[in-house]
Scaffold this motif. Structure first.
Motif, PDB file in Angstrom:
ATOM      1  N   PRO A 101       6.521  -7.803 -10.375  1.00 42.92           N
ATOM      2  CA  PRO A 101       5.216  -7.761 -11.053  1.00 42.92           C
ATOM      3  C   PRO A 101       4.115  -8.552 -10.348  1.00 42.92           C
ATOM      4  O   PRO A 101       2.940  -8.297 -10.579  1.00 42.92           O
ATOM      5  CB  PRO A 101       5.516  -8.337 -12.438  1.00 42.92           C
ATOM      6  N   GLN A 102       4.501  -9.491  -9.481  1.00 38.74           N
ATOM      7  CA  GLN A 102       3.474 -10.275  -8.789  1.00 38.74           C
ATOM      8  C   GLN A 102       2.928  -9.586  -7.536  1.00 38.74           C
ATOM      9  O   GLN A 102       1.983 -10.061  -6.925  1.00 38.74           O
ATOM     10  CB  GLN A 102       4.004 -11.676  -8.438  1.00 38.74           C
ATOM     11  N   VAL A 103       3.519  -8.440  -7.172  1.00 42.80           N
ATOM     12  CA  VAL A 103       3.071  -7.706  -5.988  1.00 42.80           C
ATOM     13  C   VAL A 103       1.791  -6.934  -6.303  1.00 42.80           C
ATOM     14  O   VAL A 103       1.680  -6.285  -7.348  1.00 42.80           O
ATOM     15  CB  VAL A 103       4.176  -6.735  -5.499  1.00 42.80           C
ATOM     16  N   ASN A 104       0.834  -7.024  -5.402  1.00 41.46           N
ATOM     17  CA  ASN A 104      -0.412  -6.275  -5.510  1.00 41.46           C
ATOM     18  C   ASN A 104      -0.179  -4.877  -4.946  1.00 41.46           C
ATOM     19  O   ASN A 104      -0.285  -4.655  -3.745  1.00 41.46           O
ATOM     20  CB  ASN A 104      -1.523  -7.001  -4.739  1.00 41.46           C
ATOM     21  N   LEU A 105       0.168  -3.932  -5.825  1.00 41.62           N
ATOM     22  CA  LEU A 105       0.403  -2.544  -5.426  1.00 41.62           C
ATOM     23  C   LEU A 105      -0.918  -1.790  -5.474  1.00 41.62           C
ATOM     24  O   LEU A 105      -1.596  -1.768  -6.494  1.00 41.62           O
ATOM     25  CB  LEU A 105       1.420  -1.871  -6.348  1.00 41.62           C
ATOM     26  N   VAL A 106      -1.264  -1.169  -4.344  1.00 39.07           N
ATOM     27  CA  VAL A 106      -2.487  -0.378  -4.253  1.00 39.07           C
ATOM     28  C   VAL A 106      -2.070   1.050  -3.898  1.00 39.07           C
ATOM     29  O   VAL A 106      -1.342   1.267  -2.933  1.00 39.07           O
ATOM     30  CB  VAL A 106      -3.443  -0.955  -3.189  1.00 39.07           C
ATOM     31  N   GLN A 107      -2.520   2.001  -4.717  1.00 42.46           N
ATOM     32  CA  GLN A 107      -2.166   3.415  -4.535  1.00 42.46           C
ATOM     33  C   GLN A 107      -3.444   4.258  -4.545  1.00 42.46           C
ATOM     34  O   GLN A 107      -3.751   4.904  -5.533  1.00 42.46           O
ATOM     35  CB  GLN A 107      -1.225   3.871  -5.644  1.00 42.46           C
ATOM     36  N   PRO A 108      -4.166   4.295  -3.445  1.00 41.46           N
ATOM     37  CA  PRO A 108      -5.420   5.055  -3.452  1.00 41.46           C
ATOM     38  C   PRO A 108      -5.187   6.556  -3.418  1.00 41.46           C
ATOM     39  O   PRO A 108      -4.205   7.036  -2.858  1.00 41.46           O
ATOM     40  CB  PRO A 108      -6.104   4.594  -2.160  1.00 41.46           C
ATOM     41  N   GLN A 109      -6.117   7.274  -4.029  1.00 42.22           N
ATOM     42  CA  GLN A 109      -6.172   8.717  -3.835  1.00 42.22           C
ATOM     43  C   GLN A 109      -6.939   8.931  -2.542  1.00 42.22           C
ATOM     44  O   GLN A 109      -8.102   8.565  -2.439  1.00 42.22           O
ATOM     45  CB  GLN A 109      -6.888   9.415  -5.001  1.00 42.22           C
ATOM     46  N   LEU A 110      -6.262   9.479  -1.539  1.00 44.06           N
ATOM     47  CA  LEU A 110      -6.886   9.625  -0.227  1.00 44.06           C
ATOM     48  C   LEU A 110      -7.873  10.789  -0.202  1.00 44.06           C
ATOM     49  O   LEU A 110      -7.612  11.841  -0.783  1.00 44.06           O
ATOM     50  CB  LEU A 110      -5.822   9.855   0.845  1.00 44.06           C
ATOM     51  N   PRO A 111      -8.980  10.602   0.515  1.00 40.93           N
ATOM     52  CA  PRO A 111      -9.869  11.735   0.755  1.00 40.93           C
ATOM     53  C   PRO A 111      -9.146  12.806   1.570  1.00 40.93           C
ATOM     54  O   PRO A 111      -8.210  12.502   2.317  1.00 40.93           O
ATOM     55  CB  PRO A 111     -11.010  11.129   1.586  1.00 40.93           C
TER      56      PRO A 111
ATOM     57  N   LEU B 155       0.848  -1.181   0.000  1.00 33.59           N
ATOM     58  CA  LEU B 155       0.000   0.000   0.000  1.00 33.59           C
ATOM     59  C   LEU B 155       0.886   1.234   0.000  1.00 33.59           C
ATOM     60  O   LEU B 155       1.645   1.466   0.937  1.00 33.59           O
ATOM     61  CB  LEU B 155      -0.901  -0.030   1.242  1.00 33.59           C
ATOM     62  N   TYR B 156       0.827   2.005  -1.090  1.00 32.63           N
ATOM     63  CA  TYR B 156       1.563   3.258  -1.189  1.00 32.63           C
ATOM     64  C   TYR B 156       0.641   4.374  -0.709  1.00 32.63           C
ATOM     65  O   TYR B 156      -0.463   4.561  -1.244  1.00 32.63           O
ATOM     66  CB  TYR B 156       2.007   3.525  -2.634  1.00 32.63           C
ATOM     67  N   ILE B 157       1.090   5.129   0.301  1.00 29.52           N
ATOM     68  CA  ILE B 157       0.257   6.162   0.904  1.00 29.52           C
ATOM     69  C   ILE B 157       0.920   7.521   0.683  1.00 29.52           C
ATOM     70  O   ILE B 157       1.978   7.812   1.248  1.00 29.52           O
ATOM     71  CB  ILE B 157       0.060   5.906   2.414  1.00 29.52           C
ATOM     72  N   HIS B 158       0.282   8.337  -0.141  1.00 20.83           N
ATOM     73  CA  HIS B 158       0.834   9.649  -0.464  1.00 20.83           C
ATOM     74  C   HIS B 158       0.652  10.613   0.701  1.00 20.83           C
ATOM     75  O   HIS B 158      -0.076  10.349   1.665  1.00 20.83           O
ATOM     76  CB  HIS B 158       0.205  10.204  -1.748  1.00 20.83           C
ATOM     77  N   GLY B 159       1.281  11.761   0.595  1.00 20.35           N
ATOM     78  CA  GLY B 159       1.228  12.782   1.634  1.00 20.35           C
ATOM     79  C   GLY B 159       0.098  13.776   1.444  1.00 20.35           C
ATOM     80  O   GLY B 159      -0.744  13.644   0.547  1.00 20.35           O
ATOM     81  N   PHE B 160       0.122  14.800   2.289  1.00 23.70           N
ATOM     82  CA  PHE B 160      -0.889  15.859   2.274  1.00 23.70           C
ATOM     83  C   PHE B 160      -0.853  16.596   0.943  1.00 23.70           C
ATOM     84  O   PHE B 160       0.211  16.950   0.441  1.00 23.70           O
ATOM     85  CB  PHE B 160      -0.600  16.836   3.432  1.00 23.70           C
ATOM     86  N   ASN B 161      -2.041  16.818   0.370  1.00 22.94           N
ATOM     87  CA  ASN B 161      -2.184  17.556  -0.883  1.00 22.94           C
ATOM     88  C   ASN B 161      -1.394  16.919  -2.023  1.00 22.94           C
ATOM     89  O   ASN B 161      -0.879  17.613  -2.895  1.00 22.94           O
ATOM     90  CB  ASN B 161      -1.768  19.022  -0.701  1.00 22.94           C
ATOM     91  N   SER B 162      -1.289  15.605  -1.980  1.00 25.04           N
ATOM     92  CA  SER B 162      -0.534  14.895  -2.999  1.00 25.04           C
ATOM     93  C   SER B 162      -1.433  13.861  -3.672  1.00 25.04           C
ATOM     94  O   SER B 162      -2.666  13.975  -3.616  1.00 25.04           O
ATOM     95  CB  SER B 162       0.712  14.244  -2.373  1.00 25.04           C
ATOM     96  N   SER B 163      -0.795  12.866  -4.279  1.00 32.17           N
ATOM     97  CA  SER B 163      -1.547  11.918  -5.091  1.00 32.17           C
ATOM     98  C   SER B 163      -0.642  10.750  -5.470  1.00 32.17           C
ATOM     99  O   SER B 163       0.587  10.890  -5.462  1.00 32.17           O
ATOM    100  CB  SER B 163      -2.003  12.638  -6.369  1.00 32.17           C
ATOM    101  N   PRO B 164      -1.223   9.623  -5.845  1.00 30.21           N
ATOM    102  CA  PRO B 164      -0.418   8.546  -6.441  1.00 30.21           C
ATOM    103  C   PRO B 164       0.249   8.987  -7.741  1.00 30.21           C
ATOM    104  O   PRO B 164       1.185   8.353  -8.206  1.00 30.21           O
ATOM    105  CB  PRO B 164      -1.433   7.434  -6.708  1.00 30.21           C
ATOM    106  N   GLU B 165      -0.234  10.104  -8.313  1.00 25.76           N
ATOM    107  CA  GLU B 165       0.349  10.628  -9.550  1.00 25.76           C
ATOM    108  C   GLU B 165       1.561  11.518  -9.298  1.00 25.76           C
ATOM    109  O   GLU B 165       2.139  12.061 -10.249  1.00 25.76           O
ATOM    110  CB  GLU B 165      -0.706  11.400 -10.346  1.00 25.76           C
ATOM    111  N   SER B 166       1.950  11.669  -8.040  1.00 24.92           N
ATOM    112  CA  SER B 166       3.173  12.419  -7.744  1.00 24.92           C
ATOM    113  C   SER B 166       4.366  11.671  -8.325  1.00 24.92           C
ATOM    114  O   SER B 166       4.264  10.502  -8.712  1.00 24.92           O
ATOM    115  CB  SER B 166       3.347  12.564  -6.229  1.00 24.92           C
TER     116      SER B 166
END
Length: 191
Positions: free
Chosen positions: A29-39, A3-14
């Protein structure tokens, strides 16, 4: 799940989000990478992250986290609650002390979202604060002394018992982050 967790005012698109996704796609490639856009709401963000962790655990997946800045604060809480290991990049240690300067209107440059930071968002962060790190072997902390947003010494103090990479200079984005990804993969024991 990683789980990739971005910072304040950021995004997985950083930049860090994109570099991480590319690295995982190429090297793990077999890792389940999850990068949510946080509310923007801190309680809603933590609810989403907790739900993702619970879903992964229900499927029998192990948990790993990469958290940047405020995402590092969230990741610390999640490791203590759900287990797993985390890599923290210039993590926020007490973000509720910083939120006063962000109260009011905000604009997320990645999503284009306009929103309000309210006093209750700041107060909610206190619910996720850890007085001490109970399992230091679960953390790898990357700090740069030139961080212009957060005082690296706060993280140095809080995570002093954890594996750590402290680099002189740099900035809040952690200059040269991509070069650290192989070490991050090894620490997280990514398959």
């Amino acid at each position: 799940m990683l789980l990739y967790i971005h910072g304040f005012n950021s995004s997985p698109e950083s930049e860090k989000g994109r570099v991480t996704a590319d690295y995982v796609r190429r090297c793990h490639p077999q890792v389940n990478l999850v990068q949510p856009q946080l509310p923007c709401d801190t309680r809603a963000a933590m609810a989403l992250l907790g739900e993702l962790c619970e879903q992964a655990l229900a499927k029998g997946e192990t948990l790993s986290f990469i958290g940047s800045s405020l995402g590092g604060f969230y990741a610390s809480f999640l490791v203590q609650r759900y287990g797993g290991k985390a890599v923290l990049i210039n993590p926020a240690v007490a973000p509720y002390h910083l939120f006063d300067e962000f109260l009011g209107p905000q604009h997320n440059p990645y999503t284009g979202e306009d929103y309000q930071v309210l006093p209750e968002h700041k107060d909610a962060l206190l619910d996720f604060d850890l007085p001490a790190i109970a399992n230091p072997e679960r953390f790898f902390v990357l700090l740069q002394t030139g961080d212009e947003v957060l005082d690296y010494r706060d993280a140095l103090t809080k995570y002093h018992c954890c594996e750590m990479l402290l680099q002189p200079g740099g900035d809040h984005s952690f200059i040269g982050y991509g070069a650290q990804l192989p070490a991050i993969g090894r620490f997280l024991q990514l398959p």
